[in-house]
Design a protein around this motif. Structure first.
Motif, PDB file in Angstrom:
ATOM      1  N   LEU A 261      -5.439  -4.879  -3.027  1.00 16.54           N
ATOM      2  CA  LEU A 261      -5.135  -6.198  -1.896  1.00 16.54           C
ATOM      3  C   LEU A 261      -5.579  -7.391  -2.596  1.00 16.54           C
ATOM      4  N   ALA A 262      -5.904  -7.502  -3.836  1.00 20.93           N
ATOM      5  CA  ALA A 262      -6.106  -8.907  -4.624  1.00 20.93           C
ATOM      6  C   ALA A 262      -5.100  -9.843  -4.300  1.00 20.93           C
ATOM      7  N   HIS A 263      -3.835  -9.365  -4.276  1.00 22.21           N
ATOM      8  CA  HIS A 263      -2.872 -10.570  -4.195  1.00 22.21           C
ATOM      9  C   HIS A 263      -2.889 -11.309  -2.926  1.00 22.21           C
ATOM     10  N   LEU A 264      -3.754 -10.762  -2.008  1.00 23.27           N
ATOM     11  CA  LEU A 264      -3.691 -11.602  -0.686  1.00 23.27           C
ATOM     12  C   LEU A 264      -4.397 -12.719  -0.935  1.00 23.27           C
ATOM     13  N   LEU A 265      -5.497 -12.744  -1.864  1.00 25.69           N
ATOM     14  CA  LEU A 265      -6.242 -14.058  -2.130  1.00 25.69           C
ATOM     15  C   LEU A 265      -5.693 -14.966  -2.995  1.00 25.69           C
ATOM     16  N   SER A 266      -4.559 -14.445  -3.575  1.00 19.38           N
ATOM     17  CA  SER A 266      -3.940 -15.742  -4.349  1.00 19.38           C
ATOM     18  C   SER A 266      -2.744 -16.330  -3.612  1.00 19.38           C
ATOM     19  N   VAL A 267      -2.814 -17.687  -3.288  1.00 22.39           N
ATOM     20  CA  VAL A 267      -1.517 -18.187  -2.526  1.00 22.39           C
ATOM     21  C   VAL A 267      -0.314 -17.866  -3.223  1.00 22.39           C
ATOM     22  N   GLY A 405       8.866   3.320  13.201  1.00 21.57           N
ATOM     23  CA  GLY A 405       8.812   4.203  12.057  1.00 21.57           C
ATOM     24  C   GLY A 405       9.735   3.821  10.911  1.00 21.57           C
ATOM     25  N   ARG A 406      10.867   3.317  11.136  1.00 25.58           N
ATOM     26  CA  ARG A 406      11.919   3.110  10.177  1.00 25.58           C
ATOM     27  C   ARG A 406      11.120   1.797   9.266  1.00 25.58           C
ATOM     28  N   ASN A 407      10.681   0.906   9.952  1.00 22.51           N
ATOM     29  CA  ASN A 407      10.325  -0.009   9.472  1.00 22.51           C
ATOM     30  C   ASN A 407       8.793   0.106   8.628  1.00 22.51           C
ATOM     31  N   ALA A 408       8.086   1.027   9.390  1.00 17.75           N
ATOM     32  CA  ALA A 408       6.768   1.407   8.462  1.00 17.75           C
ATOM     33  C   ALA A 408       7.315   2.082   7.140  1.00 17.75           C
ATOM     34  N   ALA A 409       8.307   2.877   7.346  1.00 23.02           N
ATOM     35  CA  ALA A 409       8.668   3.928   5.967  1.00 23.02           C
ATOM     36  C   ALA A 409       9.453   2.517   4.959  1.00 23.02           C
ATOM     37  N   ALA A 410      10.117   1.821   5.530  1.00 28.59           N
ATOM     38  CA  ALA A 410      10.732   0.774   4.579  1.00 28.59           C
ATOM     39  C   ALA A 410       9.548  -0.030   3.859  1.00 28.59           C
ATOM     40  N   LEU A 411       8.475  -0.259   4.937  1.00 31.91           N
ATOM     41  CA  LEU A 411       7.299  -1.304   4.194  1.00 31.91           C
ATOM     42  C   LEU A 411       6.556  -0.223   3.206  1.00 31.91           C
ATOM     43  N   LEU A 412       6.404   0.946   3.313  1.00 32.23           N
ATOM     44  CA  LEU A 412       5.674   2.024   2.469  1.00 32.23           C
ATOM     45  C   LEU A 412       6.695   2.342   0.997  1.00 32.23           C
ATOM     46  N   LEU A 413       7.874   2.086   1.357  1.00 32.89           N
ATOM     47  CA  LEU A 413       8.695   2.263   0.056  1.00 32.89           C
ATOM     48  C   LEU A 413       8.471   0.990  -0.742  1.00 32.89           C
ATOM     49  N   SER A 414       8.604   0.022  -0.093  1.00 30.85           N
ATOM     50  CA  SER A 414       8.468  -1.518  -0.701  1.00 30.85           C
ATOM     51  C   SER A 414       7.203  -1.359  -1.427  1.00 30.85           C
ATOM     52  N   GLY A 415       6.219  -0.763  -0.829  1.00 31.54           N
ATOM     53  CA  GLY A 415       4.730  -0.939  -1.285  1.00 31.54           C
ATOM     54  C   GLY A 415       4.658   0.240  -2.648  1.00 31.54           C
ATOM     55  N   TYR A 436      -4.260   3.235  -4.213  1.00 33.47           N
ATOM     56  CA  TYR A 436      -3.881   3.394  -2.764  1.00 33.47           C
ATOM     57  C   TYR A 436      -3.515   2.168  -2.148  1.00 33.47           C
ATOM     58  N   GLY A 437      -3.049   1.248  -3.056  1.00 31.60           N
ATOM     59  CA  GLY A 437      -2.484   0.017  -2.583  1.00 31.60           C
ATOM     60  C   GLY A 437      -1.163  -0.031  -1.617  1.00 31.60           C
ATOM     61  N   ALA A 438      -0.347   0.962  -1.829  1.00 27.72           N
ATOM     62  CA  ALA A 438       0.861   0.863  -1.059  1.00 27.72           C
ATOM     63  C   ALA A 438       0.263   1.392   0.387  1.00 27.72           C
ATOM     64  N   LEU A 439      -0.695   2.246   0.702  1.00 31.15           N
ATOM     65  CA  LEU A 439      -1.085   2.566   1.942  1.00 31.15           C
ATOM     66  C   LEU A 439      -1.812   1.448   2.671  1.00 31.15           C
ATOM     67  N   ALA A 440      -2.765   0.774   1.721  1.00 33.48           N
ATOM     68  CA  ALA A 440      -3.680  -0.215   2.037  1.00 33.48           C
ATOM     69  C   ALA A 440      -2.719  -1.511   2.754  1.00 33.48           C
ATOM     70  N   ASN A 441      -1.572  -1.788   1.670  1.00 32.06           N
ATOM     71  CA  ASN A 441      -0.776  -3.033   1.996  1.00 32.06           C
ATOM     72  C   ASN A 441      -0.144  -2.658   3.392  1.00 32.06           C
ATOM     73  N   ILE A 442       0.076  -1.470   3.932  1.00 31.28           N
ATOM     74  CA  ILE A 442       0.932  -1.386   5.053  1.00 31.28           C
ATOM     75  C   ILE A 442       0.137  -1.952   6.312  1.00 31.28           C
ATOM     76  N   VAL A 443      -1.140  -1.907   6.139  1.00 30.13           N
ATOM     77  CA  VAL A 443      -1.980  -2.344   7.411  1.00 30.13           C
ATOM     78  C   VAL A 443      -2.381  -3.761   6.987  1.00 30.13           C
TER      79      VAL A 443
END
Length: 703
Positions: A261-267, A405-415, A436-443
């Motif tokens: 999640l470090a990318h969240l801290l870089s603007v 559910g479809r949006n969450a799956a798309a977000l997971l695939l993107s992650g 676990y970045g893909a799962l953590a980023n979903i939330v």
């Protein structure tokens, strides 16, 4: 020109025809390779050691361009060769010219100096309980024109801000190069930032004059947030708005890195998108309240203009770092596409952003920030441009649960796509990657985008009338949730993948394969899987080093029989321990060499025996300034395979295999050794390296 059937010319003509047909099918993708070729030339300048090599690269690239002219500019093959050759030559020449253009005097040896200086930049360092300032000395001809100095918080004048004038005394040193192979080379960064020295200030530090408005807008916003939101969440809140990560505690920063999640801290793209989108939405809603305006005025054009101004302002407030500039350029292109009715969110947009960044900051190419930000965006867009992904994400008639559910799956695939793209880069630069970045980023991404940032903006706005306290309380709770996600994902079993080092060749194969897959559209794109897999296999096959020696010879880490590492100096600082652990590819604490089986240590020396591939390797290292009697030292050297010291050893000290004393380490830099039947040695410095920052270091007086 006619060719005889079966002759060489006939076969060449047929090959060109097939290549031409393939490029015709990929005609829309060809412009995407322009920044790639420019980057290839820039990378070549940084990787090749001397002027002869740089000149040869430019000449070879121009030869490629001439080959394109010979093939014929009416053909796509010829034009592609011409454009690619010119871009490679231009990239190498651009990096070379930029390095010469930014040249400033650099300190050649450590000094203690007293001087007056103007403060150019201020950054809080919460993990070190200090403040980092960039200074411009006044009337100090013996000092470089620009310095970076750390000042302990207890010694820093209260409210220190850009524009203040200080009187101080500091110990200054030349910008340090990488201490270990594959480590961070600050000397390159310092050269392009025109920093001639780094150091630490002594007490007292006196402020001679203060800027009346309390510093830059960025500094004032950061100070206001820290005052309004005390506690653990203040550093995260400051980073999200201003991009200044210095206020984030070391524990939280490490959790953000380990959880992906470090990318969240870089603007960067997420933050610019949120700011521009919010500005456009608010503008449209407000203007649409008037029927006359909604019917007669071009509301989308006006909203796009407000969004553009917001994005540019946010970029400058946050310090205009490379990811922010890239995201701002991309946002402006998206807005332009919306205004003219074109689909703007494409790989061409990313290519244009990359081209702008590389033309202005060619040195950004070799940094992790540029590589991570562009790799993430390319992975996301390439995935969503695939026909199957387009079909999956297309709007349709369905219930809210199916849509969610479809949006969450798309977000997971993107992650997952982003993690695959970022993992090699993170392992190459940092030797670690959160799994676990893909799962953590979903939330975490929705929490940051739709909760934390809007609350923080509302808090700042309502502070103008003194009513921001409730919003700051809610912001603190939202940031606490974000940090909980980061710590939970970062500390989970198996959360981090570690590698001791990724060879440059392996990294180049992975990058080339990834770009080939992402930028082409026909079936030949999958040929990129071959270099990608080869590079990944090569990286995974690299063994962990058995011995690590820092460039100054003061510290070493020796691998024991169980895979753990032992440190020469028990009182080594946390920075040294973290650096050696990272280079070794481990996540455990380093033991002391005194406690290693087979090691015998005194206050002055350590001897250790390590067995590898059926052979015993005998190590001797000094760890004090006291000299051993010459006869005893000569005998100890003769009994050792490797001798390591941070000082010059006598010529009569002759180990059986390798002598790493001060003169040798000044030539090699840090060293990593893998024992075995055919031992391998990796060093930090290239022989004959003529890059300016290396040449200056080599010319420094020996002590």
């Amino acid at each position: 020109m006619p060719f005889a059937p079966g002759g060489r010319g006939w076969r060449l003509d047929g090959a060109l025809a097939r290549i031409e047909a393939w490029l015709e099918g990929e005609r829309d993708q060809l412009p995407l390779w322009l920044p790639v070729m420019l980057g290839l030339g820039i990378a070549g300048w940084f990787m090749l050691p001397d002027r002869a090599s740089w000149t040869a690269l430019i000449a070879a690239a121009l030869g490629l361009a001439l080959a394109g002219v010979a093939v014929g500019l009416a053909r796509r093959t010829g034009f592609a060769l011409l454009a690619g050759g010119l871009a490679i030559a231009g990239g190498c020449a651009l990096a070379w010219a930029k390095a010469e253009w930014v040249a400033v005097p650099v300190l050649t040896r450590p000094v203690v100096a007293a001087f007056d200086a103007d403060v150019e930049r201020v950054q809080q360092l919460a993990a070190k309980d200090s403040v980092r300032v960039v200074l411009r000395p006044i009337a100090a001809p013996t000092l470089p024109p620009r310095l970076r100095v750390n000042i302990a918080n207890a010694d820093a004048p209260p409210g220190l801000a850009r524009g203040d004038r200080l009187q101080l005394r500091a110990r200054l040193m030349p910008p340090p190069s990488a201490s270990l192979p594959g480590g961070y080379d600050f000397a390159i960064t310092a050269w392009f930032q025109q920093l001639g020295a780094t150091g630490k200030a002594f007490t007292p530090v006196e402020r001679l004059s203060a800027v009346p408005d309390g510093g830059s807008l960025r500094e004032r916003i950061g100070k206001h947030i820290r005052d309004a939101l005390p506690g653990q969440g203040a550093g995260i809140a400051v980073a999200l708005v201003t991009g200044d990560q210095g206020s984030v505690s070391e524990a939280d920063a490490d959790a953000m890195r380990r959880s992906g999640l470090a990318h969240l801290l870089s603007v960067s793209g997420l933050h610019i998108t949120a700011a521009v989108g919010a500005a456009m939405l608010l503008t449209l809603r407000l203007l649409a309240l008037s029927p006359a305006l909604a019917l007669r005025w071009p509301l989308m054009l006006i909203a796009a203009g407000v969004g553009a101004v917001t994005g540019i302002a946010y970029t400058f407030i946050s310090g205009a770092e490379v990811p922010t500039v890239r995201a701002c350029v991309a946002a402006l292109l998206v807005l332009a596409g919306l205004v003219i009715g074109r689909e703007a969110l494409t790989l061409r947009l990313v290519a244009a952003g990359a081209l702008v960044v590389l033309l202005v900051w060619p040195e950004a190419l070799i940094g992790p920030s540029f590589q991570l930000s562009f790799a993430a965006v390319v992975a996301i867009i390439a995935l969503h441009e695939h026909p199957r992904m387009r079909a999956f994400t297309a709007a349709r008639e369905e219930g809210p649960l199916f849509r969610l559910g479809r949006n969450a799956a798309a977000l997971l695939l993107s992650g997952i796509a982003v993690e695959i793209a970022l993992a090699p880069i993170a392992l190459f630069h940092f030797h670690r990657e959160g799994l676990y970045g893909a799962l953590a980023n979903i939330v975490a991404i929705p929490v940051t985008t739709f909760v934390v940032m809007p609350l923080e903006v509302l808090a700042l706005l309502f502070d103008l009338v003194g009513l921001g306290a409730p919003f700051w309380w809610a912001t603190g709770k939202a940031i606490a949730l974000l940090l909980w996600i980061a710590h939970a994902a970062g500390n989970a079993p198996g959360a981090v993948a570690l590698l001791p080092g990724v060879p440059r060749g392996a990294f180049a194969l992975i990058v080339a394969g990834g770009l080939w897959i992402s930028l082409w559209r026909t079936r030949l794109r999958w040929l990129g899987a071959l270099p990608f897999a080869a590079g990944a296999a090569w990286a995974l096959a690299v063994p962990a080093p058995d011995l690590l020696v820092t460039a100054d010879g003061r510290h070493l880490a020796l691998r024991g029989a169980g895979g753990s590492y032992a440190l020469l100096r028990p009182k080594a600082k946390d920075f040294v321990r973290d650096m050696l652990s990272e280079a070794a590819g481990i996540d455990d604490e380093l033991a002391d060499l005194d406690d290693l089986p087979g090691a015998t240590c005194t206050a002055d020396t350590c001897r250790a025996t390590i067995r590898a591939d059926g052979r015993d390797w005998h190590l001797l290292a000094t760890r004090s300034a006291y000299l051993t009697p010459i006869r005893a030292m000569n005998q100890a050297c003769a009994e050792a395979d490797i001798v390591i010291s941070d000082r010059r050893l006598p010529r009569t000290c002759r180990p059986r295999w390798l002598k790493l004393d001060k003169p040798m380490l000044e030539r090699t830099g840090g060293v990593a050794i893998v024992f075995g039947e055919n031992p391998t040695v990796r060093i930090t410095k290239m022989a004959g390296d003529q890059h300016a920052w290396v040449a200056l270091a080599s010319a420094r007086p020996r002590r």
